[in-house]
Design a protein around this motif. Sequence first.
Motif, PDB file in Angstrom:
ATOM      1  N   GLN A   1      13.733  -0.148   1.163  1.00 53.59           N
ATOM      2  CA  GLN A   1      13.019  -1.120   0.506  1.00 53.59           C
ATOM      3  C   GLN A   1      13.381  -1.261  -0.679  1.00 53.59           C
ATOM      4  O   GLN A   1      13.743  -2.355  -1.311  1.00 53.59           O
TER       5      GLN A   1
ATOM      6  N   THR B   1       0.004  -3.397   8.181  1.00 56.31           N
ATOM      7  CA  THR B   1      -0.947  -2.962   7.497  1.00 56.31           C
ATOM      8  C   THR B   1      -2.075  -3.903   7.186  1.00 56.31           C
ATOM      9  O   THR B   1      -1.744  -5.047   6.466  1.00 56.31           O
TER      10      THR B   1
ATOM     11  N   SER C   1       6.642   8.442   4.868  1.00 57.01           N
ATOM     12  CA  SER C   1       7.705   7.493   4.655  1.00 57.01           C
ATOM     13  C   SER C   1       8.878   8.049   3.616  1.00 57.01           C
ATOM     14  O   SER C   1       8.533   8.629   2.643  1.00 57.01           O
TER      15      SER C   1
ATOM     16  N   GLN D   1       6.471  -1.400   5.586  1.00 56.67           N
ATOM     17  CA  GLN D   1       7.301  -0.871   6.525  1.00 56.67           C
ATOM     18  C   GLN D   1       6.883  -1.272   7.784  1.00 56.67           C
ATOM     19  O   GLN D   1       7.597  -1.911   8.559  1.00 56.67           O
ATOM     20  N   SER D   2       5.632  -1.145   8.319  1.00 54.26           N
ATOM     21  CA  SER D   2       5.257  -1.444   9.711  1.00 54.26           C
ATOM     22  C   SER D   2       4.920  -3.070   9.899  1.00 54.26           C
ATOM     23  O   SER D   2       5.201  -3.617  10.943  1.00 54.26           O
ATOM     24  N   GLY D   3       4.800  -3.749   8.608  1.00 52.21           N
ATOM     25  CA  GLY D   3       4.129  -4.927   8.834  1.00 52.21           C
ATOM     26  C   GLY D   3       3.116  -5.341   9.468  1.00 52.21           C
ATOM     27  O   GLY D   3       2.525  -6.564   9.725  1.00 52.21           O
TER      28      GLY D   3
ATOM     29  N   CYS E   1       0.839  -1.105   0.002  1.00 43.49           N
ATOM     30  CA  CYS E   1      -0.067  -0.133   0.061  1.00 43.49           C
ATOM     31  C   CYS E   1       0.756   1.461  -0.140  1.00 43.49           C
ATOM     32  O   CYS E   1       1.969   1.047   0.394  1.00 43.49           O
ATOM     33  N   GLY E   2       0.272   2.109  -0.562  1.00 41.62           N
ATOM     34  CA  GLY E   2       0.986   3.719  -0.447  1.00 41.62           C
ATOM     35  C   GLY E   2       2.432   3.770  -0.929  1.00 41.62           C
ATOM     36  O   GLY E   2       2.572   3.105  -1.976  1.00 41.62           O
ATOM     37  N   THR E   3       3.156   4.128  -0.133  1.00 39.46           N
ATOM     38  CA  THR E   3       4.779   4.274  -0.527  1.00 39.46           C
ATOM     39  C   THR E   3       5.472   2.919  -0.755  1.00 39.46           C
ATOM     40  O   THR E   3       6.151   2.936  -1.584  1.00 39.46           O
ATOM     41  N   SER E   4       5.019   2.001   0.000  1.00 42.83           N
ATOM     42  CA  SER E   4       5.482   0.853  -0.334  1.00 42.83           C
ATOM     43  C   SER E   4       4.967   0.125  -1.402  1.00 42.83           C
ATOM     44  O   SER E   4       5.889  -0.687  -2.048  1.00 42.83           O
TER      45      SER E   4
HETATM   46  C1  F6R Z   1       3.105   7.618   2.767  1.00 44.05           C
HETATM   47  C2  F6R Z   1       2.942   6.432   3.719  1.00 44.05           C
HETATM   48  C3  F6R Z   1       1.958   5.249   3.616  1.00 44.05           C
HETATM   49  C4  F6R Z   1       2.676   3.951   4.063  1.00 44.05           C
HETATM   50  C5  F6R Z   1       1.205   2.828   3.543  1.00 44.05           C
HETATM   51  C6  F6R Z   1       1.958   1.645   3.828  1.00 44.05           C
HETATM   52  O1  F6R Z   1       4.304   8.338   3.216  1.00 44.05           O
HETATM   53  O2  F6R Z   1       3.839   6.294   4.639  1.00 44.05           O
HETATM   54  O3  F6R Z   1       1.443   5.362   2.069  1.00 44.05           O
HETATM   55  O4  F6R Z   1       3.533   3.730   2.987  1.00 44.05           O
HETATM   56  O5  F6R Z   1       0.263   3.133   4.726  1.00 44.05           O
HETATM   57  O6  F6R Z   1       2.275   1.346   4.995  1.00 44.05           O
HETATM   58  P1  F6R Z   1       3.383   0.253   5.371  1.00 44.05           P
HETATM   59  O7  F6R Z   1       4.501   0.289   4.691  1.00 44.05           O
HETATM   60  O8  F6R Z   1       3.604   0.125   7.052  1.00 44.05           O
HETATM   61  O9  F6R Z   1       2.772  -0.841   4.865  1.00 44.05           O
END
Ligand code: F6R
Length: 365
Positions: free
Chosen positions: A165, A109, A158, A105-107, A57-60
């Motif tokens: 990543q 989501t 992020s 990032q967080s693991g 999702c998102g940045t990932s």
């Molecule tokens: C943007 C941002 C979000 C996360 C997204 C996924 O700056 O931080 O778009 O990338 O919510 O989060 P993770 O990577 O933790 O799954």
Amino acid sequence: DKGEYRHFMLKEINEQPRVIKATMEGRVTESRVLEQALGTEAGDLLKDVRHVQIIACGTSYHAGMVARYWIEDLAGVPCSVEVASEFRYRKHVIQKDTLFLCISQSGETADTLAALRQAKKAGFRAALAICNVPGSSLVRESDLVIMTQAGPEIGVASTKAFTTQLTALLIFTLALARKNGLSEEREADIVKALHLVPGQVSDVLALDGEIAEISKRFMDKNHALFLGRGSQFPVALEGALKLKEISYIHAEAYPAGELKHGPLALVDSEMPVVTVAPNNSMAEKLKSNLEEVRARGGELFVFADRAADVKPEENTHVVLLPEVHEITAPIVYTVPLQLLSYHVAVLKGTDVDQPRNLAKSVTVE
Ligand code: F6R
């Protein structure tokens, strides 16, 4: 602790040379990816991978989009990328011998975890996680893990998680590519280029003053367009996302070739256009897109390689970046766009580390 920095985001942007290096540590030699880079079972699991399905999702997700270019180019393995919230709610076909790759990032989501659990039921070869938080649900539920070594990321937007990543994804791609006929020379060429990245990112960070100066041109704008071609298209998407998140300026990214298929209608003097244009095989093509924008009075901001030969002209601001390898360019070119959105947000006085309506970890749908 923010240390000398005004915001966590700026601190985290500046940590990137170190954390990118840390993510490479123990995984690459001077010119090779180590066999054990992905863990001892990786050899067997990767051997027969015929397809890679990336979910995030998102940045990932943007990191996954960059990886698709790498995986298909270097490993010659077909790769699909989809946002988790879409994947989980549609009927999909999981091909035989698919590696399911989740990036988070967080693991934690919710959508990414749900997609993984669903795919497990449908059957795939193995699950690989690229994650920044040891012991997270994603790490626990995956067969293979590459931990990014970004350290805790406090800023909601992020930054260092994304570039680490990408580093992990390139290492993974090389490991997969080696099983699919990548020559030793090409691997060495890319690994050597990867070793140069921390230094190149430091060089970009030194352009902070120059980028802060051009950020003033965005302060009173309501919209911005970001353009990139090839693996720089996801970099443009990520640049637009950063600007939206922390400065609340509406920003959209397009593959540069799509400009004339619609968005060009938006371009006028009130629409700044940001372009990432390293001197890769696409640079020449991109130049004609720049002409299209200039001809309509649009103000252009070009982040380009010295060798790309883009000249400052009327309404054109050129920020020259270090010369980079075409493969590693997306990592390096992300950084000036982070700085740009940071400075625009600071000028606008928004809450940089805690943008409105957003949470660091999205553990609910
Ligand atoms: C943007 C941002 C979000 C996360 C997204 C996924 O700056 O931080 O778009 O990338 O919510 O989060 P993770 O990577 O933790 O799954």
